[in-house]
Scaffold this motif. Structure first.
Motif, PDB file in Angstrom:
ATOM      1  N   ARG A  47       0.871  -1.167   0.000  1.00  0.00           N
ATOM      2  CA  ARG A  47       0.000   0.000   0.000  1.00  0.00           C
ATOM      3  C   ARG A  47       0.916   1.226   0.000  1.00  0.00           C
ATOM      4  NH1 ARG A  47      -0.638   4.134   3.348  1.00  0.00           N
ATOM      5  NH2 ARG A  47      -1.163   2.972   5.244  1.00  0.00           N
ATOM      6  N   SER A 104       2.055  -1.535   4.349  1.00  0.00           N
ATOM      7  CA  SER A 104       2.197  -0.221   3.714  1.00  0.00           C
ATOM      8  C   SER A 104       3.674   0.114   3.571  1.00  0.00           C
ATOM      9  CB  SER A 104       1.531   0.849   4.579  1.00  0.00           C
ATOM     10  OG  SER A 104       2.216   0.970   5.810  1.00  0.00           O
ATOM     11  N   ASP A 135      -4.923  -1.557   7.157  1.00  0.00           N
ATOM     12  CA  ASP A 135      -4.058  -2.138   6.123  1.00  0.00           C
ATOM     13  C   ASP A 135      -3.925  -3.657   6.232  1.00  0.00           C
ATOM     14  OD1 ASP A 135      -3.448   0.291   4.915  1.00  0.00           O
ATOM     15  OD2 ASP A 135      -1.700   0.647   6.208  1.00  0.00           O
TER      16      ASP A 135
END
Lengths: 201, 201
Positions: free
Chosen positions: A125, B79, B160
């Motif tokens: 991400r 992430s 996430d």
């Protein structure tokens, strides 16, 4: 850089850079991860780090020197004096400045990520705006650099060769082990298979 | 040092120090091997090195900052922002001065040797007068120091956790391989058996 290829080779093979700069008339040094794009070195720092804070205060680049050293072996000679290390070490110096442009910063983060974890970036991400603000990327042009390196067996004085001690090289290497999954890690995307044993080569 | 034990632990576990100091108003940085005796850090340098030359010119200690960092792992989060490293890093700063007394210098060389190659010193041919003159040992008192460290799995944002990417830790370690004998190396004295896999722990 006269020996540009040699400098780039060491930078590309290393894992950690040590970055030195002057704060209040004193030299400070900090380890940072990095990546390279052409003749630019990108360093990853926190905005709260000493270099991050200094650069934000200055609003201008600040001179820095960066060393990347890879230890390849311990060289065990017959005499204490001829003991040595096999290593590759690159040092560059130049104006270190904050990357301000968001597009360049994002690309620099990808480059730093790919340097340590090839191919993983596209699976993560990506950073959001808030995270970008908390990150500092520092650029140094690779214009002035030197490489020092040693390889091979110990070189002893002829009169020492019969000294009753084992002599030779102990190979040393930064290697990676079996990945340890985080709780809940199920996806195989971005699995670090390419890291195994490749680090620091 | 408030966290003296933590600083000493990292220094004792590391292999290479990065030493930064000011030359001509600019920070320079060089990798050096080292050893520790009590609250003194001893650095091994050449008299021809930048720090060696500067200290001989000054005839006085010069402020230096020293960082020793051990990389323990790559921390792969979901992430980009939460990616990290597991590491232990000690930074000390203080007046770096040449060791002038031959007895202290010899003892410091033994300490540096034992730090990298435990037990080997007594088997080698020790340094002679000419070799001592070509060697510089630099002492820094361990008075001001800090430790930074991270360990454990990645810490992701709750939102996430479902991101489709593998997450976890890739352990990293500086390890040593099978020793390679030098031509004519026959004696087993001082064989580096204790180095196997122990480096950088």
């Amino acid at each position: 850089v006269p020996n540009r290829e040699a400098v780039l080779e060491v930078l590309d093979a290393g894992v950690l850079a040590h970055v030195a700069f002057v704060v209040d008339h004193r030299a400070v040094v900090a380890p940072m991860i990095y990546g390279r794009a052409g003749d630019d070195l990108y360093l990853h720092a926190s905005v709260a780090s000493r270099l991050g804070r200094a650069l934000r205060r200055d609003r201008a680049p600040r001179h820095a020197e960066v060393n990347v050293t890879i230890v390849d072996g311990l060289v065990l000679a017959r005499s204490a004096f001829n003991h040595s290390m096999n290593y590759r070490s690159a040092t560059i110096e130049g104006p270190a400045g904050l990357v301000a442009d968001p597009a360049e910063m994002l690309e620099a983060l990808r480059i730093i990520s790919d340097h340590l974890m090839p191919g993983r970036w596209r699976h993560m991400r990506g950073p959001n705006e808030k995270e970008m603000v908390m990150t500092a990327v520092i650029r140094i042009p690779i214009e002035r650099g030197t490489v020092r390196a040693r390889s091979g067996p110990p070189i002893d004085e002829p009169e020492d060769l019969e000294w009753p001690v084992w002599a030779g090289v102990v190979p040393v290497r930064l290697g990676s082990g079996e990945p340890i999954p985080a709780p809940g890690a199920v996806s195989e995307s971005g699995y670090p298979r390419r890291l195994g044993g490749e680090l620091g080569r």
